[in-house]
Design an enzyme around this catalytic site. Structure first.
Site, PDB file in Angstrom:
ATOM      1  N   GLY A  27     -10.953 -17.396   4.346  1.00 51.89           N
ATOM      2  CA  GLY A  27     -11.402 -17.136   5.716  1.00 51.89           C
ATOM      3  C   GLY A  27     -12.794 -16.530   5.706  1.00 51.89           C
ATOM      4  O   GLY A  27     -13.622 -16.848   4.852  1.00 51.89           O
ATOM      5  N   ARG A  28     -13.035 -15.645   6.661  1.00 53.70           N
ATOM      6  CA  ARG A  28     -14.358 -15.018   6.782  1.00 53.70           C
ATOM      7  C   ARG A  28     -14.763 -14.317   5.492  1.00 53.70           C
ATOM      8  O   ARG A  28     -15.881 -14.491   4.997  1.00 53.70           O
ATOM      9  CB  ARG A  28     -14.331 -14.005   7.947  1.00 53.70           C
ATOM     10  CG  ARG A  28     -14.213 -14.647   9.318  1.00 53.70           C
ATOM     11  CD  ARG A  28     -13.908 -13.609  10.378  1.00 53.70           C
ATOM     12  NE  ARG A  28     -12.589 -13.026  10.173  1.00 53.70           N
ATOM     13  CZ  ARG A  28     -11.612 -13.011  11.102  1.00 53.70           C
ATOM     14  NH1 ARG A  28     -11.819 -13.516  12.304  1.00 53.70           N
ATOM     15  NH2 ARG A  28     -10.448 -12.474  10.833  1.00 53.70           N
ATOM     16  N   ILE A  29     -13.856 -13.524   4.929  1.00 50.82           N
ATOM     17  CA  ILE A  29     -14.196 -12.763   3.721  1.00 50.82           C
ATOM     18  C   ILE A  29     -14.106 -13.645   2.475  1.00 50.82           C
ATOM     19  O   ILE A  29     -14.989 -13.602   1.601  1.00 50.82           O
ATOM     20  CB  ILE A  29     -13.291 -11.523   3.568  1.00 50.82           C
ATOM     21  CG1 ILE A  29     -13.451 -10.600   4.779  1.00 50.82           C
ATOM     22  CG2 ILE A  29     -13.613 -10.774   2.275  1.00 50.82           C
ATOM     23  CD1 ILE A  29     -12.423  -9.485   4.864  1.00 50.82           C
ATOM     24  N   SER A  84      -4.187 -24.652   5.461  1.00 55.21           N
ATOM     25  CA  SER A  84      -4.898 -25.890   5.806  1.00 55.21           C
ATOM     26  C   SER A  84      -6.247 -25.947   5.103  1.00 55.21           C
ATOM     27  O   SER A  84      -6.963 -24.944   5.016  1.00 55.21           O
ATOM     28  CB  SER A  84      -5.078 -25.983   7.323  1.00 55.21           C
ATOM     29  OG  SER A  84      -5.432 -24.727   7.854  1.00 55.21           O
ATOM     30  N   ARG A 137      -3.911  -7.374   1.067  1.00 55.65           N
ATOM     31  CA  ARG A 137      -2.929  -6.360   1.417  1.00 55.65           C
ATOM     32  C   ARG A 137      -1.927  -6.191   0.277  1.00 55.65           C
ATOM     33  O   ARG A 137      -1.517  -7.173  -0.336  1.00 55.65           O
ATOM     34  CB  ARG A 137      -2.164  -6.757   2.693  1.00 55.65           C
ATOM     35  CG  ARG A 137      -2.947  -6.521   3.986  1.00 55.65           C
ATOM     36  CD  ARG A 137      -3.101  -5.035   4.288  1.00 55.65           C
ATOM     37  NE  ARG A 137      -3.833  -4.773   5.522  1.00 55.65           N
ATOM     38  CZ  ARG A 137      -5.141  -4.525   5.594  1.00 55.65           C
ATOM     39  NH1 ARG A 137      -5.882  -4.533   4.501  1.00 55.65           N
ATOM     40  NH2 ARG A 137      -5.713  -4.269   6.760  1.00 55.65           N
ATOM     41  N   ASP A 176      -7.251  -2.971  -4.974  1.00 49.99           N
ATOM     42  CA  ASP A 176      -7.814  -2.058  -3.965  1.00 49.99           C
ATOM     43  C   ASP A 176      -6.746  -1.659  -2.955  1.00 49.99           C
ATOM     44  O   ASP A 176      -6.945  -0.724  -2.184  1.00 49.99           O
ATOM     45  CB  ASP A 176      -8.975  -2.757  -3.240  1.00 49.99           C
ATOM     46  CG  ASP A 176      -9.684  -1.852  -2.241  1.00 49.99           C
ATOM     47  OD1 ASP A 176     -10.037  -0.703  -2.626  1.00 49.99           O
ATOM     48  OD2 ASP A 176      -9.871  -2.256  -1.072  1.00 49.99           O
ATOM     49  N   GLU A 178       0.822   2.156  -0.022  1.00 50.77           N
ATOM     50  CA  GLU A 178      -0.319   3.078  -0.096  1.00 50.77           C
ATOM     51  C   GLU A 178      -0.257   4.108   1.041  1.00 50.77           C
ATOM     52  O   GLU A 178       0.294   3.803   2.102  1.00 50.77           O
ATOM     53  CB  GLU A 178      -1.641   2.286  -0.044  1.00 50.77           C
ATOM     54  CG  GLU A 178      -1.845   1.490   1.222  1.00 50.77           C
ATOM     55  CD  GLU A 178      -3.121   0.642   1.157  1.00 50.77           C
ATOM     56  OE1 GLU A 178      -3.268  -0.174   0.231  1.00 50.77           O
ATOM     57  OE2 GLU A 178      -3.963   0.830   2.045  1.00 50.77           O
ATOM     58  N   HIS A 230      -8.305   1.694  -1.666  1.00 54.58           N
ATOM     59  CA  HIS A 230      -8.579   0.926  -0.437  1.00 54.58           C
ATOM     60  C   HIS A 230      -9.978   1.234   0.117  1.00 54.58           C
ATOM     61  O   HIS A 230     -10.135   1.717   1.241  1.00 54.58           O
ATOM     62  CB  HIS A 230      -7.503   1.219   0.636  1.00 54.58           C
ATOM     63  CG  HIS A 230      -7.379   0.139   1.670  1.00 54.58           C
ATOM     64  ND1 HIS A 230      -6.185  -0.181   2.284  1.00 54.58           N
ATOM     65  CD2 HIS A 230      -8.303  -0.690   2.212  1.00 54.58           C
ATOM     66  CE1 HIS A 230      -6.380  -1.161   3.147  1.00 54.58           C
ATOM     67  NE2 HIS A 230      -7.662  -1.489   3.138  1.00 54.58           N
TER      68      HIS A 230
HETATM   69  P1  NDP Z   1      -9.418 -14.595   8.130  1.00 51.12           P
HETATM   70  O1  NDP Z   1      -8.378 -14.666   9.189  1.00 51.12           O
HETATM   71  O2  NDP Z   1     -10.816 -15.009   8.423  1.00 51.12           O
HETATM   72  O3  NDP Z   1      -8.928 -15.432   6.847  1.00 51.12           O
HETATM   73  C1  NDP Z   1      -7.614 -15.419   6.409  1.00 51.12           C
HETATM   74  C2  NDP Z   1      -7.445 -16.518   5.353  1.00 51.12           C
HETATM   75  O4  NDP Z   1      -6.113 -16.439   4.836  1.00 51.12           O
HETATM   76  C3  NDP Z   1      -7.615 -17.924   5.904  1.00 51.12           C
HETATM   77  O5  NDP Z   1      -8.290 -18.721   4.962  1.00 51.12           O
HETATM   78  C4  NDP Z   1      -6.183 -18.412   6.092  1.00 51.12           C
HETATM   79  O6  NDP Z   1      -6.144 -19.830   5.997  1.00 51.12           O
HETATM   80  C5  NDP Z   1      -5.496 -17.727   4.922  1.00 51.12           C
HETATM   81  N1  NDP Z   1      -4.061 -17.542   5.116  1.00 51.12           N
HETATM   82  C6  NDP Z   1      -3.425 -16.865   6.095  1.00 51.12           C
HETATM   83  N2  NDP Z   1      -2.093 -16.936   5.948  1.00 51.12           N
HETATM   84  C7  NDP Z   1      -1.881 -17.684   4.840  1.00 51.12           C
HETATM   85  C8  NDP Z   1      -0.714 -18.138   4.168  1.00 51.12           C
HETATM   86  N3  NDP Z   1       0.520 -17.833   4.615  1.00 51.12           N
HETATM   87  N4  NDP Z   1      -0.855 -18.888   3.067  1.00 51.12           N
HETATM   88  C9  NDP Z   1      -2.080 -19.224   2.606  1.00 51.12           C
HETATM   89  N5  NDP Z   1      -3.236 -18.821   3.196  1.00 51.12           N
HETATM   90  C10 NDP Z   1      -3.124 -18.069   4.307  1.00 51.12           C
HETATM   91  O7  NDP Z   1      -9.357 -13.085   7.612  1.00 51.12           O
HETATM   92  P2  NDP Z   1     -10.514 -12.230   6.892  1.00 51.12           P
HETATM   93  O8  NDP Z   1     -11.110 -13.031   5.802  1.00 51.12           O
HETATM   94  O9  NDP Z   1     -11.408 -11.635   7.919  1.00 51.12           O
HETATM   95  O10 NDP Z   1      -9.614 -11.028   6.278  1.00 51.12           O
HETATM   96  C11 NDP Z   1      -8.537 -11.322   5.414  1.00 51.12           C
HETATM   97  C12 NDP Z   1      -7.691 -10.094   5.149  1.00 51.12           C
HETATM   98  O11 NDP Z   1      -8.330  -9.260   4.205  1.00 51.12           O
HETATM   99  C13 NDP Z   1      -7.443  -9.161   6.336  1.00 51.12           C
HETATM  100  O12 NDP Z   1      -6.399  -9.641   7.162  1.00 51.12           O
HETATM  101  C14 NDP Z   1      -7.091  -7.862   5.662  1.00 51.12           C
HETATM  102  O13 NDP Z   1      -5.700  -7.762   5.474  1.00 51.12           O
HETATM  103  C15 NDP Z   1      -7.790  -7.950   4.314  1.00 51.12           C
HETATM  104  N6  NDP Z   1      -8.900  -6.981   4.222  1.00 51.12           N
HETATM  105  C16 NDP Z   1      -8.834  -5.961   3.300  1.00 51.12           C
HETATM  106  C17 NDP Z   1      -9.849  -5.039   3.212  1.00 51.12           C
HETATM  107  C18 NDP Z   1      -9.801  -3.915   2.226  1.00 51.12           C
HETATM  108  O14 NDP Z   1     -10.334  -2.855   2.510  1.00 51.12           O
HETATM  109  N7  NDP Z   1      -9.231  -4.100   1.054  1.00 51.12           N
HETATM  110  C19 NDP Z   1     -11.007  -5.074   4.102  1.00 51.12           C
HETATM  111  C20 NDP Z   1     -11.003  -6.197   5.006  1.00 51.12           C
HETATM  112  C21 NDP Z   1      -9.972  -7.098   5.052  1.00 51.12           C
HETATM  113  P3  NDP Z   1      -5.006 -20.716   6.751  1.00 51.12           P
HETATM  114  O15 NDP Z   1      -4.846 -20.152   8.125  1.00 51.12           O
HETATM  115  O16 NDP Z   1      -5.540 -22.130   6.705  1.00 51.12           O
HETATM  116  O17 NDP Z   1      -3.762 -20.561   5.915  1.00 51.12           O
END
Ligand code: NDP
Length: 319
Positions: A153-155, A176, A232, A256, A261, A279
Site C-alpha cells: 500500500g502507501r507504505i 489484489s 502490526r 517494531d 505491546e 514501535h
Molecule cells: P494501506 O492501506 O495503504 O496498505 C495496506 C496494504 O496491505 C495494501 O497493499 C493491501 O492490499 C494489503 N493488505 C490488506 N489486507 C491484506 C490481506 N488480508 N492480505 C494481503 N494483503 C493485505 O496501508 P499503509 O501502507 O498506509 O499502512 C499499512 C499498515 O502499517 C497500517 O495499517 C499500520 O497497521 C502499519 N503501520 C505501522 C507503523 C509502525 O509504527 N510500526 C506506522 C504506520 C503504519 P490489498 O487490499 O490488495 O490486499
C-alpha cells in the site's frame, strides 16, 4: 453556534493535538481502557474522540452525540470502524504523512537485523574492541537476497522504492495485484514465503491478517531467512516466531511491533538473532507533528463545515 464541540481524549495523545484544539473545542481527558470511564454527565455531551489506542463498541455506544473519531496513526485497528459506520460516525486516520519515515525505519531495521549493527556498537561501547578484538562477522548479508513484501500500500510502495538501489529482488503479496508495478506478484503469502528469503510485513491488523505469519510461513523463509515486522504484532504467531528463531529454522527477525505491546515476551530479549524496537517506525518529532496536525484538522474541519481530510474507507465521507 457559539457552543464548542466536546472532544473526548482517552489516555495519552501527542501534545500537539491538544495545542491545536485548545480554545476551539472543549477537551475532556479520561483514562484509556476497554471500558469507558467518564465523569458524570460527560457521556451525553461528547461530540468527538481524539485517540491513539482503543475505541471499541462499548465506547461508541456510551456516547449518543458522537459524530467523529479521529485516530492518531494510519493503522486504526484499535477503533471499531464498522460499528462506528453503523451509527453514521466518521472515523479518520493519518495516512501518507508518515510513509517516508516508516519506510526509512524499515530499511534501518532490516540492515540492523541482517548486519547486527546494534550488537556491534554495543561491542565498541563495552570496550571489547580494544580488549577482545574485532566484532564477529555477521552471519547474514543483504547480498543476493530476494525480498517479499506482505502489503504493497502507501507504505509498502515506499519501502519497495528504497529497496531498489540495494540490488535485491523484490516481490509482494496482497489480495489484489497492483497495476503499474514491476515487482513480482505472488497470489498467496505461502507462495511468496517459499520464493523469497526476506519477508517484510506491512499489512494492517485485521481479522484476515491475524497470525497470518505462522510456523509454516516462517519455516518457508528458511535458515537464512529474515522476518521484518513494521505492520502490526497481531499479524504474527509470536510463539512460532520464537520457536523458529531458537531452533534456527528461521535465521533472524527485526520487530517494531508486538502482539501484546508494550509487553514483549522475555524470550526475545536473550536471542542473538533479533533486533527489537519499541514501535518507533513513525516516531520522529516532524512526522508525529504532521500526524497530530492531521488529527486536529480532521476534527476542526468536521465541526467547521462537515468536512474531513482523511476518512477511513468503512465510514461515510461527507463534504
Ligand atoms: P494501506 O492501506 O495503504 O496498505 C495496506 C496494504 O496491505 C495494501 O497493499 C493491501 O492490499 C494489503 N493488505 C490488506 N489486507 C491484506 C490481506 N488480508 N492480505 C494481503 N494483503 C493485505 O496501508 P499503509 O501502507 O498506509 O499502512 C499499512 C499498515 O502499517 C497500517 O495499517 C499500520 O497497521 C502499519 N503501520 C505501522 C507503523 C509502525 O509504527 N510500526 C506506522 C504506520 C503504519 P490489498 O487490499 O490488495 O490486499
Amino acid at each position: 453556534s457559539d457552543k464548542k464541540a466536546v472532544v473526548l481524549v482517552p489516555g495519552k495523545i501527542n501534545p500537539r493535538v491538544l495545542e491545536r484544539l485548545e480554545g476551539k473545542v472543549e477537551i475532556v481527558a479520561v483514562p484509556a481502557g476497554a471500558e469507558p470511564a467518564l465523569p458524570d454527565g460527560a457521556a451525553e455531551r461528547v461530540n468527538a474522540i481524539a485517540v491513539s489506542g482503543v475505541v471499541n463498541a462499548k465506547w461508541i455506544d456510551a456516547l449518543p452525540k458522537l459524530e467523529i473519531i479521529a485516530n492518531f496513526g494510519v493503522g486504526y485497528d484499535g477503533v471499531d470502524a464498522k460499528h462506528a459506520a453503523k451509527r453514521g460516525i466518521v472515523v479518520t486516520n493519518t495516512p501518507d504523512v508518515l510513509n517516508d519515515e516508516v519506510a526509512d525505519t524499515t530499511i534501518a531495521l532490516l540492515i540492523n537485523t541482517v548486519r547486527r549493527l546494534y550488537q556491534a556498537e554495543t561491542w565498541l561501547r563495552d570496550g571489547k574492541w580494544v580488549g577482545e578484538g574485532p566484532f564477529a562477522l555477521s552471519p547474514f548479508s543483504l547480498r543476493g537476497r530476494k525480498v517479499g513484501l506482505f502489503g504493497m500500500g502507501r507504505i509498502g510502495q515506499e519501502i519497495a522504492k528504497r529497496l531498489e538501489p540495494f540490488k535485491v529482488e523484490i516481490g509482494y503479496h496482497t489480495r489484489s495485484k497492483r497495476d503499474g508495478l514491476s515487482y513480482t506478484y505472488y497470489g498467496s503469502l505461502k507462495d511468496m514465503a517459499e520464493a523469497v528469503d526476506i519477508l517484510i510485513c506491512i499489512v494492517p491488523g485485521t481479522p484476515e491478517t491475524h497470525k497470518a505469519i505462522n510456523a509454516e510461513i516462517l519455516t518457508a523463509l528458511g535458515a537464512q531467512g529474515v522476518f521484518i515486522n513494521v505492520g502490526r504484532g497481531s499479524s504474527v504467531d509470536e510463539d512460532a516466531l520464537l520457536e523458529t528463531l531458537k531452533s534456527g529454522a528461521l535465521g533472524a527477525a527485526g520487530l517494531d511491533v508486538f502482539y501484546a505491546e508494550p509487553k514483549v515476551p522475555e524470550a526475545f530479549l536473550s536471542l542473538p538473532n533479533v533486533s527489537l524496537l519499541p514501535h518507533v517506525a513513525s516516531a520522529s518529532v516532524p512526522t508525529r507533528n504532521a500526524m497530530a496536525d492531521l488529527v486536529a484538522d480532521n476534527i476542526l474541519g468536521w465541526f467547521k463545515d462537515g468536512k474531513v481530510l482523511t476518512p477511513v474507507p468503512e465510514t461515510p465521507v461527507k463534504g
